[in-house]
Design a protein around this motif. Structure first.
Motif, short mmCIF file in Angstrom:
data_model
loop_
_atom_site.label_atom_id
_atom_site.label_comp_id
_atom_site.label_asym_id
_atom_site.label_seq_id
_atom_site.Cartn_x
_atom_site.Cartn_y
_atom_site.Cartn_z
N TYR A 79 0.80 -1.23 0.00
CA TYR A 79 0.00 0.00 0.00
C TYR A 79 0.84 1.28 0.00
CZ TYR A 79 -3.67 -3.32 1.03
OH TYR A 79 -4.54 -4.38 0.97
N GLY A 80 1.94 1.27 -0.68
CA GLY A 80 2.76 2.48 -0.77
C GLY A 80 3.96 2.25 -1.65
N GLY A 81 4.70 3.33 -1.90
CA GLY A 81 5.87 3.25 -2.78
C GLY A 81 7.00 4.09 -2.25
N GLY A 82 7.76 4.68 -3.16
CA GLY A 82 8.88 5.53 -2.77
C GLY A 82 10.06 4.78 -2.21
N GLY A 83 10.11 3.45 -2.43
CA GLY A 83 11.25 2.68 -1.95
C GLY A 83 11.11 2.19 -0.53
N ARG A 84 10.01 2.53 0.15
CA ARG A 84 9.84 2.12 1.54
C ARG A 84 9.09 0.79 1.61
NH1 ARG A 84 10.32 7.16 0.91
NH2 ARG A 84 11.57 8.47 2.27
#
Length: 608
Positions: free
Chosen positions: A177-182
């Motif tokens: 449920y997310g991105g940005g490399g995390r």
């Protein structure tokens, strides 16, 4: 649908993309404000208590406080307060920028429920694209190739073990449920599996409030290529070609290029065609980005859709001459792509554009973020250079609350070599003091022969350790000013190494000799006039000195502060003992008055 153009736009473009860290407030907000102003649309900004002095607040026509009493990130994530401000101020539409809420379907739905347009896809599309598992299923349904992976989020470490046994290592954990490399961890062997699973889960939970993970086969040494898409309310979708975002560290982009260098035309056609196909399948509206991995054999695999404007949208704008924010706003009004002149056959790529993200990080220490006040900020500019920033100015405080992005530098040229040369030149003109930056590292990237002469993959930074051999920043001017302002005036900050007591001997007051003082150059000037004075100066065999000790408090930089009444007491001794001086700079009250009047006449210079 609007019957007339938007007259009032509200931007939440300072919203962070993840928690923590988050993009600094303002950069994309100012970008959106400028587009609105060009289109005659009135703008409103929101800000947290800690961001009262941020520049994006000043660039908007109106600005309102949100999240009173909350931490900065929490304030920008407070949906009820944001909607309250929008309704109280008769806002027509909200642009979410790059923010975390820009990919939150509940925020898009809250806008719709409040009668406020969300400048982006529909809430349902945002939900589908935000769920990587569902987005993957949609890609499969559309016939778009995907990386082998789990059908949904895994429920336990045991499921990850079974996947690794089936497909082999390496594998990668990704936040669902997310991105940005995390929430993203690569596992290369069985012994690393449990530790990386726990770390990825923890990162995802902290950043997105949900630790759900799915597992994919890790594609080694891929290129990261993404395609910009744009859709309207009538089912029309176009692409604006691709960007290469392969230069990354820890799965976060550092340098982006449009178009991708040395990309096979057939592969480009497949990437763009699949992107449009997927977007049409979900009824995509507004701007978005479809991201792919391309392996060393030229096969491409879908990885995700970012249902918002991307940080690197600038390079696409530069090479296609399409203003993406203008297009977003007009599509939100109900305009069709054809009405905007955005027809696929007419979209062309001209030249090359490179974007570098200048950050307040120390590459020599693993890109550790740095915070503090910008003592000096001077940017690189000139032909072919675009700067997108908000927090980069002298005196600005770099906060620990946000991501370390300082300014985006975009260089354009007829080809990659030209764009890279312009970028290198612009970066060399930057002067940033007070915090460390990654500029020396970026300059090394731009000088690297592999970067300039061939394609690079996502391992480029990891495999080129010479990029971290950086020329140290000398910072001579600031060091000199610090020495003058602190050491010379206030004395050394280090304590005396011995317990010595101050001297008990009183200063000796010199005795003034009797009689008239010796003659000096002033006497020559009075006796023989300017010509005789000039002749005496030329005939003098040694170096002529002027003493500038006697200055008053208004003129002194080195604390040699002497008042007029003290000058009168000292003058007789100086006249007798320093008659060989060329001149004295004798700054008294008259001098101070002349300086305040904007003149600098030597009417009080004393010659002896």
């Amino acid at each position: 649908m609007f019957s007339a153009p938007l007259h009032f736009s509200f931007t939440l473009s300072s919203l962070p993309p993840s928690l923590p860290p988050s993009l600094p407030p303002g950069e994309i907000a100012i970008r959106v404000f400028r587009a609105c102003t060009e289109l005659g649309i009135r703008t409103v900004a929101v800000y947290s208590e800690q961001d009262r002095g941020q520049m994006h607040r000043q660039k908007a026509d109106e600005a309102y406080l949100i999240g009173k009493g909350l931490l900065p990130v929490a304030a920008y994530l407070h949906i009820p307060d944001i909607i309250r401000v929008a309704k109280e101020n008769n806002v027509d539409a909200i642009h979410p920028g790059y923010g975390f809420l820009s990919e939150r379907s509940d925020f898009a739905q809250a806008c719709a429920d409040a009668g406020v347009r969300f400048i982006g896809p529909s809430p349902e599309t945002v939900r589908k694209m935000g769920d990587k598992v569902e987005a993957r299923s949609l890609a499969i349904s559309a016939g778009v190739p995907v990386v082998p992976g789990t059908d949904g989020p895994i429920a336990s470490l045991e499921e990850a073990r079974l996947f690794a046994e089936t497909y082999g290592f390496p594998i990668i954990f990704k936040a669902a449920y997310g991105g940005g490399g995390r929430g993203m961890r690569v596992v290369k062997e069985y012994e690393e599996l449990e530790e990386n699973y726990q770390r990825a889960y923890s990162e995802a939970l902290t950043a997105f409030g949900n630790g759900a993970l799915f597992v994919e086969k890790f594609i080694e040494r891929p290129r990261h290529i993404e395609v910009q898409i744009l859709g309207d309310k009538y089912g029309n979708v176009i692409h604006l070609f691709e960007r290469d975002c392969s230069i990354q560290r820890r799965h976060q982009k550092v340098v982006e290029i449009a178009p991708a260098a040395d990309l096979d035309p057939n592969l480009r056609d497949r990437l763009t065609s699949d992107s449009v196909k997927l977007a049409k399948q979900v009824g995509y509206e507004n701007a978005g980005t479809v991201e792919f991995l391309v392996d060393k054999h030229g096969k491409h695999y879908f990885i995700e859709v970012n249902s918002r404007l991307q940080v690197e949208h600038t390079v696409t704008e530069e090479v296609t001459d399409v203003d993406l924010v203008h297009a977003q706003l007009r599509v939100c009004e109900g305009r069709s792509l054809s009405e905007l002149g955005l027809i696929q056959e007419q979209i062309r790529v001209n030249g090359c554009a490179i974007q570098c993200r200048v950050t307040t990080e120390d590459p020599a220490r693993g890109f550790q973020p740095d915070t503090g006040r910008l003592e000096v900020f001077r940017s690189g500019e000139g032909m072919g250079i675009r700067l997108d920033s908000a927090s980069a100015f002298p005196g600005a405080v770099i906060s620990p609350h946000y991501d370390s992005l300082l300014v985006k530098v975009i260089a354009s040229g007829k080809d990659m070599a030209t764009a890279a040369a312009k970028m290198h030149r612009a970066l060399s003109e930057f002067r940033v003091r007070g915090v460390k930056t990654n500029i020396p590292f970026l300059q090394n990237v731009l000088s690297n022969s592999q970067f300039l002469q061939s394609t690079v993959d996502t391992q480029f930074i990891d495999e080129n350790q010479d990029l971290f051999i950086m020329k140290p920043v000398q910072n001579r001017a600031q060091k000199l000013l610090h020495y003058l302002g602190h050491v010379m005036v206030n004395g050394p900050t280090t304590p005396i190494p011995v317990k010595a007591k101050p001297s008990s001997i009183d200063p000796v007051v010199p005795t003034v000799p009797m009689g008239e003082p010796p003659l000096g150059f002033r006497d020559v000037l009075l006796r023989e006039g300017p010509e005789g004075f000039a002749k005496a100066v030329r005939a003098h065999p040694g170096l002529l000195l002027m003493d500038t000790t006697f200055r008053d408090a208004h003129q002194s930089l080195l604390a040699t502060r002497v008042r007029t009444q003290d000058l009168k007491k000292i003058a007789p001794y100086v006249s007798h003992n320093f008659s060989n001086l060329f001149s004295l700079e004798n700054w008294g009250d008259a001098a101070a008055r002349s300086q305040r009047c904007g003149t600098n006449y030597p009417d009080n210079t004393v010659f002896r």
